[in-house]
Design an enzyme around this catalytic site. Sequence first.
Site, short mmCIF file in Angstrom:
data_model
loop_
_atom_site.label_atom_id
_atom_site.label_comp_id
_atom_site.label_asym_id
_atom_site.label_seq_id
_atom_site.Cartn_x
_atom_site.Cartn_y
_atom_site.Cartn_z
N HIS A 235 46.61 38.22 32.61
CA HIS A 235 46.39 38.77 32.21
C HIS A 235 45.52 39.95 31.37
N TYR A 239 41.56 44.04 31.09
CA TYR A 239 41.36 44.19 29.78
C TYR A 239 39.95 44.16 29.58
N HIS A 386 47.86 49.54 43.01
CA HIS A 386 47.49 49.33 42.17
C HIS A 386 46.21 48.75 41.34
N PHE A 387 45.87 47.42 41.92
CA PHE A 387 44.62 47.52 41.62
C PHE A 387 43.35 47.76 41.62
N HIS A 388 43.28 48.32 42.88
CA HIS A 388 42.11 49.08 43.53
C HIS A 388 41.60 50.46 42.69
N ARG A 449 51.58 41.75 50.44
CA ARG A 449 50.44 41.37 50.74
C ARG A 449 49.96 40.81 51.30
N ARG A 450 48.51 39.87 51.15
CA ARG A 450 48.30 38.65 51.54
C ARG A 450 48.58 38.32 52.75
FE1 HAS Z 1 47.29 45.84 36.41
C1 HAS Z 1 49.15 43.63 38.65
C2 HAS Z 1 50.86 46.46 35.22
C3 HAS Z 1 46.62 48.54 34.71
C4 HAS Z 1 44.62 45.29 37.27
N1 HAS Z 1 47.34 44.44 37.62
C5 HAS Z 1 47.60 44.10 38.01
C6 HAS Z 1 46.55 42.56 39.83
C7 HAS Z 1 45.62 43.56 38.76
C8 HAS Z 1 45.91 44.19 37.59
C9 HAS Z 1 43.95 42.46 39.73
O1 HAS Z 1 53.48 44.29 34.76
C10 HAS Z 1 47.22 41.92 40.21
C11 HAS Z 1 46.83 40.24 40.62
C12 HAS Z 1 47.08 40.40 41.56
O2 HAS Z 1 46.60 39.34 42.23
O3 HAS Z 1 48.80 39.17 41.41
N2 HAS Z 1 48.77 47.13 34.72
C13 HAS Z 1 49.71 46.76 34.77
C14 HAS Z 1 49.89 48.22 34.08
C15 HAS Z 1 48.65 48.45 33.21
C16 HAS Z 1 47.77 47.79 34.02
C17 HAS Z 1 51.40 48.83 32.71
N3 HAS Z 1 46.05 46.58 35.55
C18 HAS Z 1 45.70 47.70 34.80
C19 HAS Z 1 44.23 47.81 35.00
C20 HAS Z 1 43.60 46.70 35.48
C21 HAS Z 1 44.78 46.00 36.54
C22 HAS Z 1 43.31 48.56 33.44
C23 HAS Z 1 42.18 46.61 35.82
C24 HAS Z 1 40.78 46.89 35.14
N4 HAS Z 1 49.56 45.16 36.68
C25 HAS Z 1 50.56 45.31 36.27
C26 HAS Z 1 51.70 44.42 36.88
C27 HAS Z 1 51.44 43.44 37.46
C28 HAS Z 1 49.64 43.95 37.62
C29 HAS Z 1 53.34 44.78 36.30
C30 HAS Z 1 51.94 42.48 38.31
C31 HAS Z 1 52.59 43.13 39.35
C32 HAS Z 1 53.26 41.81 40.69
O4 HAS Z 1 54.79 42.59 41.02
O5 HAS Z 1 52.44 41.49 40.70
C33 HAS Z 1 48.74 49.54 31.94
O6 HAS Z 1 47.40 49.15 31.35
C34 HAS Z 1 48.34 51.04 32.88
C35 HAS Z 1 47.96 52.10 31.53
C36 HAS Z 1 46.78 52.86 32.03
C37 HAS Z 1 46.73 54.34 31.73
C38 HAS Z 1 46.23 55.85 32.54
C39 HAS Z 1 45.83 56.50 32.10
C40 HAS Z 1 44.46 57.34 32.30
C41 HAS Z 1 43.58 57.30 31.68
C42 HAS Z 1 42.35 58.19 32.99
C43 HAS Z 1 42.97 59.73 31.89
C44 HAS Z 1 42.47 61.09 32.89
C45 HAS Z 1 41.09 61.56 32.00
C46 HAS Z 1 40.44 62.85 33.07
C47 HAS Z 1 40.64 61.89 30.89
C48 HAS Z 1 48.56 54.88 30.95
C49 HAS Z 1 42.57 56.90 30.23
C50 HAS Z 1 41.70 64.47 32.54
C51 HAS Z 1 41.04 65.55 33.73
C52 HAS Z 1 41.56 66.70 33.93
C53 HAS Z 1 41.73 67.74 35.02
C54 HAS Z 1 43.30 65.61 34.51
C1 HEM Z 2 42.07 42.52 47.42
C2 HEM Z 2 39.67 45.67 49.79
C3 HEM Z 2 36.75 46.65 46.72
C4 HEM Z 2 39.03 43.22 44.11
C5 HEM Z 2 42.25 43.22 48.39
C6 HEM Z 2 43.03 43.82 49.92
C7 HEM Z 2 42.22 44.70 50.23
C8 HEM Z 2 41.50 44.93 50.07
C9 HEM Z 2 42.63 44.99 51.25
C10 HEM Z 2 44.28 43.41 50.18
C11 HEM Z 2 43.68 41.52 51.05
C12 HEM Z 2 45.44 41.35 51.04
O1 HEM Z 2 46.64 41.39 50.18
O2 HEM Z 2 46.27 40.98 51.69
C13 HEM Z 2 38.77 46.38 49.58
C14 HEM Z 2 37.70 47.32 49.62
C15 HEM Z 2 36.82 47.20 49.19
C16 HEM Z 2 37.56 46.84 47.60
C17 HEM Z 2 37.89 47.84 51.02
C18 HEM Z 2 36.21 48.16 48.44
C19 HEM Z 2 35.15 48.10 49.98
C20 HEM Z 2 37.32 45.75 45.37
C21 HEM Z 2 36.38 45.82 44.45
C22 HEM Z 2 37.43 45.48 43.84
C23 HEM Z 2 38.41 44.45 44.45
C24 HEM Z 2 35.02 45.86 43.59
C25 HEM Z 2 36.75 44.55 41.89
C26 HEM Z 2 36.00 44.70 41.32
C27 HEM Z 2 40.21 42.62 44.80
C28 HEM Z 2 40.68 41.74 44.32
C29 HEM Z 2 41.91 41.09 45.72
C30 HEM Z 2 41.82 42.13 46.50
C31 HEM Z 2 40.94 40.80 42.97
C32 HEM Z 2 43.08 40.31 45.37
C33 HEM Z 2 43.06 38.95 46.60
C34 HEM Z 2 44.00 38.57 46.92
O3 HEM Z 2 44.89 38.81 46.68
O4 HEM Z 2 44.19 37.12 47.18
N1 HEM Z 2 40.55 43.74 48.63
N2 HEM Z 2 38.51 46.33 48.04
N3 HEM Z 2 38.02 44.35 45.74
N4 HEM Z 2 40.51 43.02 46.02
FE1 HEM Z 2 39.82 44.41 46.85
CU CU Z 3 48.98 42.00 34.26
#
Ligand code: HAS
Ligand code: HEM
Ligand code: CU
Length: 577
Positions: A235, A239, A386-388, A449-450
Amino acid sequence: MSAHLSTPAAVAVPRPDVLAAERRMMLAFLVVGFSALLLGAGIGPLQALNYSGHNLYPALRPFFQSYYQGLTIHGVMNGYVFTFFVICGLLVYLPARELGITPNMTLWRGSFVIMLIGTGLVLAAMFDNSSNVLWTFYPPLKGSPLFYFGLTALGLGSTLPLPILLQMRSAWKKQRPGEVTPLVTYMALITMLMWDVSTIGIMTELVIQMDPWSLGLIHTVDPAISRTLYWLTGHPIVYFWLMPAYVSWYGLLANQLGGRLASDAMGRLTFVLMLIFSLPVGSHHQFADPGFSPIWRGILVVLTMSVAFPSLITAFTMGLTLEFAGRKRGGKGILGWFKALPWGNPSVAAQVLSMLTFVIGGASGMVNGSWQLDAVVHNTTFIPGHFHMTVGSVVAMTFMGMAFWLIPHLTGRALISRRLALAAAWLWFIGMSTFGIGMQTAGLYGVPRRAWVSALPHEAFHTLYGAAHIPMALIGIGGVILWLAMICFYIVFFGSLLFGRKIEAPAIPFARAFGRSESYSLERPAVPSEHTSSLARAMEPVWFWTGVATLICALSYVPIFWSFLRHMTLSPGWVAW
Ligand code: HAS
Ligand code: HEM
Ligand code: CU
């Protein structure tokens, strides 16, 4: 008043040859990182096409034996190698420029070399088809020793920026006693403190379980313990990716926009909250795992919602920062300020567009973070959706945006085409949004997924997933648009490095804020120390906040491991391919 002004200390400006060495080092981190992304993200659309029912893998046989081999390479190259190299470069280089202090080059090179060796090892293990264990390498799936030792090296190398930052900060503090650490350095330091504490989980898993297991020194491991150790780091890793993007948003973007940051103190508070809340919540990735009490799962939900809070602060601070800049540029009305932002600057466009994707990425994170809702979306394409929209957009696009000014800054070569750079940013935004919304919606239909779904017989695919055919088509279309985005980006990236017109290197965005053409010296405007906000001062004792964070983390994990260690379930390794 002037008596209270701290005067800039007379400090030697780093020598030109030392500066050149720092630039070369930063460039090396950048090039290796983005080369990893080229390989990793290049595979991504193949996976997207899998979900739209197009199985290209038989045609790729000599390179990839299976979907899962490609997916492992994709996750590892993007999630670890791309991010680690870019981050370990930036979090040393930017503070060095901000403070005007030379970093410890031996340690910085050490970080690079150790990670490079690690990358070589994991690449060998993944390409020889021995380690299709996916990026989370959950046992009992078992890969080759090269894979685990490679990851151990990558993990170790990624921790080394911390001592470099501590050294630089203490040298600066000696010269400017009583002042708060400048913002970019402060944020880099908190990020590294959070990361280094969190790596205890994955390093313990690798060193005590996976490395000896892969060598045959032990024959079984406990998967529940492995998964929990993995997510202790897994997790915070999200960040560790996100906070450097925030460094750019808080520390650099306001100046690129020609405005000012809405609040420096809020930025510091955001980082400390992330440090405290990200360490104990890893097990929200294990809502579906056995062994956690319902009470603990409930606490995890509350903690997870708390870790979203600093990102909400960021949303408001950034929203206001963008509005300041837009109004200053003559934007009027409810959204006129947004239109008035400098959209012609590809670095700005990439970063602001990435913020928009984070609205969906963040909201889906809150869905995952709620135990009941996660039961609906867990292990479906909703999660990669979510994570893309977080790491695949916010982080990747912000780093691309940074590359657009870093390349000229580091090499003295202009981008070969501003239009192509803008096209890369917009295409990535459109492609990733189409892809991410498709993935999230398909997940709500239960698409797993996967899963190599495109290898299913035609009728089975349609019977199982026919209801989700529109979102699944969007996934494939998004993937193809992302390929186009990559082509534009890499033509600009490598083209500019090799053929860019020679120009005078531009200043670092924050250097301009301090009225310097190049931020090589300690000359900052004298800040009356009593004017620094009390909130910023309260955030300054970084060791105190790290201690609090570590204590909360220990309190949350000791009871979990205590019960796991008393009920071990040992498993031999499986090779399922
Ligand atoms: Fe996540 C799973 C919960 C944030 C990445 N997350 C993942 C995985 C990845 C990942 C890689 O609780 C899967 C790993 C795997 O392979 O299994 N995540 C959260 C929560 C947040 C969150 C509560 N995640 C991220 C971030 C990631 C990331 C950031 C990467 C950089 N996530 C989970 C949970 C799972 C999970 C469960 C497990 C799920 C499962 O079942 O497996 C929070 O930190 C999110 C807070 C963010 C916000 C958004 C703020 C918006 C901003 C932009 C503002 C826009 C502006 C433009 C200023 C509340 C800052 C304004 C302009 C206008 C015109 C309107
Ligand atoms: C998994 C597509 C770019 C990180 C996946 C999956 C897809 C995908 C379809 C899910 C596969 C599955 O669950 O079977 C793409 C495409 C991209 C892209 C089209 C753009 C060209 C990225 C980037 C990152 C990223 C920029 C991170 C910097 C990951 C990770 C997984 C994943 C960590 C999880 C792999 C796993 O489940 O083991 N991607 N992706 N991807 N992607 Fe991407
Ligand atoms: Cu997490």
